[in-house]
Design a protein around this motif. Sequence first.
Motif, PDB file in Angstrom:
ATOM      1  N   UNK A  76       0.835  -1.221   0.000  1.00  0.00           N
ATOM      2  CA  UNK A  76       0.000   0.000   0.000  1.00  0.00           C
ATOM      3  C   UNK A  76       0.863   1.262   0.000  1.00  0.00           C
ATOM      4  N   UNK A  77       1.934   1.223   0.797  1.00  0.00           N
ATOM      5  CA  UNK A  77       2.810   2.403   0.864  1.00  0.00           C
ATOM      6  C   UNK A  77       3.408   2.720  -0.500  1.00  0.00           C
ATOM      7  N   UNK A  78       3.781   1.678  -1.219  1.00  0.00           N
ATOM      8  CA  UNK A  78       4.464   1.882  -2.502  1.00  0.00           C
ATOM      9  C   UNK A  78       3.521   2.406  -3.580  1.00  0.00           C
ATOM     10  N   UNK A  79       2.223   2.034  -3.495  1.00  0.00           N
ATOM     11  CA  UNK A  79       1.289   2.345  -4.590  1.00  0.00           C
ATOM     12  C   UNK A  79       0.426   3.586  -4.346  1.00  0.00           C
ATOM     13  N   UNK A  80       0.107   3.842  -3.079  1.00  0.00           N
ATOM     14  CA  UNK A  80      -0.901   4.874  -2.793  1.00  0.00           C
ATOM     15  C   UNK A  80      -0.330   5.989  -1.926  1.00  0.00           C
TER      16      UNK A  80
END
Length: 281
Positions: free
Chosen positions: A19-23
Amino acid sequence: MRTISVSEVTEAVRKACGEMAFFYSTDILERMEEGLKNERGERSRAAMDMLLQNAAIAREEQIPICQDTGLVTVWIHAGQEISFTDGSLKEAVQEGVRRGYEENFLRASVVKDPLYERVNTRDNTPAVIYCDITEGDRLVIELTAKGFGSENMSRQKMLKPSEGEQGVKDFVLETIRLAGPNACPPMIVGVGLGGTFDYSTVLAKHALLRDLSQPNPDERYAKLEEELKEAANQLMIGPMGLHGNTTVLGIRIETAPTHIAGMPCAVNICCHACRHREIRL
Ligand code: SF4
């Protein structure tokens, strides 16, 4: 006594890494959209617009916001009434990072030895872990994945107490100016004031996790955060260093008691890809 299996921790950390990497978090996106409205220059508007388009593509296609998917730092706040079962808590966190990076094809950026071999560990572990024992039976895990374009521009200085607020302002603004385009602006800036030499840097990194809509609870520091933000934006470094009004999206200060003879001040510079998540179990 509450029981938590460390496998739950692994799963939650695995999910958070993707989630951190995408959003982007909502507060950062809102500040970027606000920044776009304030940009007047053609190049700075185009740069900010591209960053927002990049954010939308990353979100829709679930691909990383940036190729540097960062080194993970984790704060574990564990209630003293929790008993962890099925293994080591710290190893469970590392396993979560390992799976999160491998399963989502995120770039592995960690080398085992910092000076000589510099061989990549190939799964982005180990993460840096800080542990804190709290009251009760709650488990809170905070994570950030920090790229090193901006981490490399961070600084620490042992200010003299007599340098006061002006000394802090000068050091923070000098650090932002020196970071310039190298930190992929617009930046988010964490300031750690007080503690010891080492602890001030931990405070500065932790300050990056605070939502940009939440000012410091102490109104003196909230005012200082706003003054620093305004002064930093007057440096006109602008989005991606292309000269514009949006050099920083926010400045967050964390403080701690310190020694009578010193005022440690650390500035952790983060790029617009300020990735962080909070897990509550
Ligand atoms: S500083 Fe941030 S945006 Fe720039 S390359 Fe590193 S992670 Fe990506």
